[in-house]
Structures are given as C-alpha cells and as structure tokens.
Design a protein around this motif. Structure first.
Motif, PDB file in Angstrom:
ATOM      1  N   ALA A 101      35.249 -22.448 -22.281  1.00 53.30           N
ATOM      2  CA  ALA A 101      35.437 -23.891 -22.159  1.00 53.30           C
ATOM      3  C   ALA A 101      34.082 -24.598 -22.169  1.00 53.30           C
ATOM      4  O   ALA A 101      33.088 -24.095 -21.646  1.00 53.30           O
ATOM      5  CB  ALA A 101      36.187 -24.215 -20.868  1.00 53.30           C
ATOM      6  N   VAL A 102      34.052 -25.769 -22.782  1.00 49.61           N
ATOM      7  CA  VAL A 102      32.839 -26.565 -22.813  1.00 49.61           C
ATOM      8  C   VAL A 102      32.848 -27.526 -21.624  1.00 49.61           C
ATOM      9  O   VAL A 102      33.869 -27.724 -20.967  1.00 49.61           O
ATOM     10  CB  VAL A 102      32.738 -27.325 -24.156  1.00 49.61           C
ATOM     11  N   ASN A 103      31.699 -28.105 -21.320  1.00 50.36           N
ATOM     12  CA  ASN A 103      31.527 -29.037 -20.199  1.00 50.36           C
ATOM     13  C   ASN A 103      31.745 -28.380 -18.846  1.00 50.36           C
ATOM     14  O   ASN A 103      32.079 -29.057 -17.870  1.00 50.36           O
ATOM     15  CB  ASN A 103      32.457 -30.254 -20.332  1.00 50.36           C
ATOM     16  N   GLU A 104      31.584 -27.075 -18.754  1.00 50.48           N
ATOM     17  CA  GLU A 104      31.587 -26.416 -17.452  1.00 50.48           C
ATOM     18  C   GLU A 104      30.319 -26.805 -16.689  1.00 50.48           C
ATOM     19  O   GLU A 104      29.285 -27.107 -17.283  1.00 50.48           O
ATOM     20  CB  GLU A 104      31.650 -24.902 -17.610  1.00 50.48           C
ATOM     21  N   LEU A 105      30.406 -26.772 -15.388  1.00 49.35           N
ATOM     22  CA  LEU A 105      29.280 -27.176 -14.547  1.00 49.35           C
ATOM     23  C   LEU A 105      29.009 -26.096 -13.517  1.00 49.35           C
ATOM     24  O   LEU A 105      29.909 -25.658 -12.804  1.00 49.35           O
ATOM     25  CB  LEU A 105      29.589 -28.505 -13.846  1.00 49.35           C
ATOM     26  N   GLY A 106      27.764 -25.660 -13.445  1.00 52.45           N
ATOM     27  CA  GLY A 106      27.309 -24.748 -12.415  1.00 52.45           C
ATOM     28  C   GLY A 106      26.235 -25.422 -11.579  1.00 52.45           C
ATOM     29  O   GLY A 106      25.404 -26.161 -12.108  1.00 52.45           O
ATOM     30  N   VAL A 107      26.238 -25.192 -10.294  1.00 51.52           N
ATOM     31  CA  VAL A 107      25.309 -25.864  -9.385  1.00 51.52           C
ATOM     32  C   VAL A 107      24.430 -24.815  -8.712  1.00 51.52           C
ATOM     33  O   VAL A 107      24.938 -23.804  -8.197  1.00 51.52           O
ATOM     34  CB  VAL A 107      26.065 -26.700  -8.330  1.00 51.52           C
ATOM     35  N   PHE A 108      23.119 -25.072  -8.710  1.00 52.57           N
ATOM     36  CA  PHE A 108      22.145 -24.190  -8.083  1.00 52.57           C
ATOM     37  C   PHE A 108      21.253 -25.010  -7.154  1.00 52.57           C
ATOM     38  O   PHE A 108      21.100 -26.227  -7.323  1.00 52.57           O
ATOM     39  CB  PHE A 108      21.266 -23.498  -9.128  1.00 52.57           C
ATOM     40  N   ALA A 109      20.680 -24.331  -6.179  1.00 54.75           N
ATOM     41  CA  ALA A 109      19.703 -24.945  -5.270  1.00 54.75           C
ATOM     42  C   ALA A 109      18.359 -24.253  -5.480  1.00 54.75           C
ATOM     43  O   ALA A 109      18.285 -23.023  -5.482  1.00 54.75           O
ATOM     44  CB  ALA A 109      20.153 -24.815  -3.823  1.00 54.75           C
ATOM     45  N   MET A 110      17.312 -25.038  -5.684  1.00 56.52           N
ATOM     46  CA  MET A 110      15.971 -24.491  -5.862  1.00 56.52           C
ATOM     47  C   MET A 110      15.357 -24.216  -4.492  1.00 56.52           C
ATOM     48  O   MET A 110      15.145 -25.130  -3.697  1.00 56.52           O
ATOM     49  CB  MET A 110      15.101 -25.465  -6.652  1.00 56.52           C
ATOM     50  N   THR A 111      15.089 -22.951  -4.214  1.00 53.66           N
ATOM     51  CA  THR A 111      14.524 -22.535  -2.932  1.00 53.66           C
ATOM     52  C   THR A 111      13.225 -21.765  -3.180  1.00 53.66           C
ATOM     53  O   THR A 111      12.790 -21.583  -4.325  1.00 53.66           O
ATOM     54  CB  THR A 111      15.520 -21.647  -2.166  1.00 53.66           C
ATOM     55  N   GLU A 112      12.606 -21.297  -2.098  1.00 51.01           N
ATOM     56  CA  GLU A 112      11.392 -20.502  -2.233  1.00 51.01           C
ATOM     57  C   GLU A 112      11.665 -19.152  -2.885  1.00 51.01           C
ATOM     58  O   GLU A 112      10.753 -18.521  -3.417  1.00 51.01           O
ATOM     59  CB  GLU A 112      10.754 -20.293  -0.855  1.00 51.01           C
ATOM     60  N   GLN A 113      12.910 -18.691  -2.844  1.00 49.39           N
ATOM     61  CA  GLN A 113      13.299 -17.433  -3.485  1.00 49.39           C
ATOM     62  C   GLN A 113      13.924 -17.667  -4.857  1.00 49.39           C
ATOM     63  O   GLN A 113      14.589 -16.781  -5.398  1.00 49.39           O
ATOM     64  CB  GLN A 113      14.283 -16.663  -2.602  1.00 49.39           C
TER      65      GLN A 113
END
Length: 464
Positions: free
Chosen positions: A269-281
């Motif tokens: 499927a197109v327009n899927e969304l994944g969310v990430f958090a930028m951390t020290e690791q």
C-alpha cells in the motif's frame, strides 16, 4: 573497452546535438539539453534478438532474462519471499518487508536521519546475511564512528567508499550481497559519461545500471536520494519511475520525531506512515504514534479539536488547532500548516453560507500538531468546529473526537473506515464522537456516545 558515444537531446522538442550548449538551436529553450548514452547499432540489434549481453553479464532485457509470453491464468500466485528489515515501522512502510530484487529510493532533508536509518538496518541484516554498504559522501572512519556511537554491531557489515558505478557493480559481483546500499545516487557517476556527478544524465544512467543489477541478481537495492529546497526528490522524474519503492523521511530539526512516508510501492500500500524518535542510540520505533500526536497541554483551551485521520492501513489520532483573531489588514490572512490552504478558504465559505458564521474580517490560522501533514478530507469537520470554538472562545469537550468530510452544500459526507476510527478513539479513552451519518456504528461502542450528523448545522448545534 571503447567508450560509448553520447548525444545531447532537448527535453522540450527532442532534437539532438553533438555537444552541450545552453540554448537549443531548434526550439530556443534554455538549459534543456541532457546527455544520453548511445550504443552501437549492432549491439542494439543483437540485444533485441536475445544474443547480446546485458549489464552485469545477463541476457537482453531489463531483468537480464529472455522475455517469455505466458497465459495470465497460468502464473503462480505465491506470496513474495519477503524478509524483515528488523524494524516493524520500516516494514510497514515497505509493505511488509524487503522483496529480493527490489530497488528502494530513500529521500529526505539533510540531517533527517537517512544514513542513520539505513546503517541501523544494514547492521541488523548483516548478522544473518551478506550485506554491503557503499558510501560516497562520507569516509569509512566517519561511518564507523557513527556506528560506534549508536552502539551497533560492526563485526559483520562490509563497508566500502566508492563513487564509480562500475566499481560498485564489480564489488557487488565479488561479494554477492543480498542487500546493497548506495549512499547516495547523486554522487555516483559512470565513466562512460562525461557529465559531472549529480547531473540528469549521470543520475539516470547510474540508477538504471544499479537497478538492472538488482533485478538480475535478486539483490535488495537501497538508493539514498537528495531533495530540493521544496522537498521533492532531486534528479530526473524518470528516477522515480525506475525504482519499485519510493519513501521519504521527514522531520523538523527542532523535533525529535521523524515520519517515514511511502510515496510509491509496487509491493504494498502507498501512503503508509512509520514514526521514529531520534535518540542518542539512533532512530527508535514509535509503536503508538497517536500517543505522541495527542500530547495535549494540561490547560484546556478553545480552538482545539481531536480528529482521526487514516494513514495507509491504520488510524491516527491527531490534534488540530485553530486561531481566529480580528484582522488589521484589508485582506485578512488565511494560514494553514499541515493542511491544504485552498481547502481552508473553501471551508470558510461553507461555514459562512451554511453555518451562518462570518469570519471575513478575521485572520484565521490552522495548525496540525506534531508536524503531521493531513491530505485527506476527513479533517474538514474537525477543522470547522475548531474554528468555531476559537471564534466563540468556547472549549470543546476534551473527550470528544471528530471526523467527517464537509461538502459545498453543507452536507457531512462519510469517510472510509469509520468503524476502525471510532475503535481507535475508544481505545485512547475518548467517550464522545461527532461523525457523519453514513459512518454511524452498526453496533454500540462500549463507553462511547456517538452523534451522527448529516448537515453542518447539526454539528454546530451539538457544540453550542
């Protein structure tokens, strides 16, 4: 090997020239000549007959195999042999995992975390399969320092610094990796072209060269792409047609969250969304994105509403804010962040005509909290009720969720997946909902009072 001949073709009129020049002498257009590699006539003829050699040592054809016509009903419909990238959010955007022989283009602003995401993925995959990371923008020491800072396993991944696409293919044929990363396609160049790296001809030829190799050998190919100042992928538009999957990593520098959005995907499927958090690791997955976007202030305020948007295959709860203030200008401002500006102006006209609320002398500002970009029409009703809340300085109930499309005649139209949106809202503790009549639940949702409306006037009366 003899160098291939090249010609310069105008993108507007198609005329060819022996050398590059700023203006096309046939149509008069400026800066439209691009370099095109020409093959010998004999080689083109033999390739058409199946006797010529393709890039990477295969037979003629884009995937390196002789074309064969088959009956559609006889084609085996087995599942694609996917394997996981090691991150569920990444797999979601890719359509369920990595497909052998696929070419994936990863774009994003500088500093968004493209190299970090791919380095984490490659270090994870290298533990169970051969993986090769080609970097043309950084030295080996820089990549090694990043991997050590992020605490990644470094004892399996092969790393190489190279910009020549011929040398990259030679190294890939030697090590035979199952996953190959080229960072980035804008710095790669072919020795058979005289133009500079990053030019239209170099990007097109290098991408075709690498994609053909991936198809022939079943290698998963990641290409890192730059973006222009307006956020679109740099290079020729044909680059997006060549690859199988195009994903964009977005995020502001002052925010620790990154969103990975699919723009093209031949395997999902197109327009899927994944969310990430930028951390020290490094980048860490966010399994419950609604909890982030609903991080509301402790003090209730007018002009705030919660809506449920549909991203790919899952619902997301997002807060939308509106501010209506008296304008000191002759032409009041209409500012939308995360929304389409023209749609905001259209909805204000509907509010005046069918809701009886005149904001023609008011500045109207609308913002989607968390940096989310809402492209679907299910946010119409929530946006209008937030505007009314700010104009009247009355708070909307904090346990209320709103969604629905607003038509030009003031009707509230249903949106797809209404039952799933309500179930997601109930899971996060919302007890009231205003939805289109076409999205009224077929069975009662425990602990939630649902008001189904068919006209804008009914929705406005419900929040007075």
């Amino acid at each position: 090997m003899a160098r291939s001949k090249t010609a310069f073709v105008c993108n507007d009129c198609g005329s060819d020239h022996a050398k590059w020049q700023g203006q096309c002498s046939d149509c008069g257009a400026w800066n439209t000549l691009t370099e095109v590699r020409l093959g010998p006539a004999a080689a083109r003829g033999t390739a058409r007959g199946g006797a010529g050699r393709a890039v990477g040592g295969g037979r003629g054809g884009y995937a390196g195999a002789t074309a064969e016509a088959r009956i559609l009903a006889d084609i085996d419909l087995q599942d694609l042999p996917r394997f996981s990238s090691g991150a569920e959010e990444f797999d979601r955007v890719l359509g369920g995992g990595l497909v052998p022989g696929s070419a994936i283009l990863v774009g994003g602003n500088p500093g968004a975390g493209k190299s970090t995401l791919l380095l984490q993925t490659m270090c994870h995959l290298a533990a169970s399969m051969d993986a090769l990371y080609i970097t043309g923008e950084e030295s080996l020491q820089q990549v090694a320092m990043r991997a050590r800072r992020l605490g990644l396993p470094t004892d399996k991944l092969r790393l190489m610094t190279e910009t020549s696409v011929e040398a990259i293919i030679a190294a890939a044929e030697q090590f035979r990796p199952r996953v190959l990363v080229v960072d980035s396609i804008q710095v790669a160049h072919s020795e058979e072209l005289s133009s500079a790296p990053g030019s239209v001809s170099q990007v097109r030829e290098c991408a075709a060269f690498l994609t053909r190799f991936a198809k022939q050998t079943g290698t998963v190919l990641f290409l890192v792409g730059h973006v222009t100042k307006d956020g679109s992928l740099a290079g020729p538009k044909v680059l997006e047609h060549m690859i199988d999957c195009s994903i964009l990593l977005e995020g502001d520098h002052d925010s620790r969250f990154r969103t990975l959005r699919g723009q093209k995907n031949r395997f999902g499927a197109v327009n899927e969304l994944g969310v990430f958090a930028m951390t020290e690791q490094g980048l860490r997955e966010v399994r419950n994105p609604s909890a982030i976007f609903l991080d509301r202030s402790s003090e209730p305020a007018s002009g705030s509403a919660v809506m449920v948007v549909w991203e790919g295959t899952r619902p997301l709860l997002v807060e939308i804010q509106a501010l209506v203030d008296e304008s000191s200008l002759g032409n009041p401002r209409r500012v939308a962040v995360g929304l389409e500006q023209n749609r905001l102006a259209m909805l204000l006209a509907v509010l005046h005509r069918h809701g009886g609320l005149q904001v023609g002398d008011q500045d109207v500002f609308a913002n989607v909290v968390g940096g989310v970009k809402v492209l679907e029409t299910s946010a119409d009703l929530a946006l209008l009720l937030a505007i009314v809340s700010s104009y009247r300085n009355r708070q909307l109930p904090r346990d209320m969720v709103i969604f629905g499309e607003v038509g030009l005649s003031g009707e509230i139209r249903p949106v797809p997946s209404g039952q799933e949106r309500l179930a997601e809202a109930a899971k996060h503790g919302f007890r009231r909902a205003i939805v289109p009549r076409g999205n009224a639940p077929r069975s009662e949702i425990k602990g939630m009072q649902v008001l189904a409306v068919s006209k804008l006037a009914e929705a406005l009366a419900a929040v007075e």
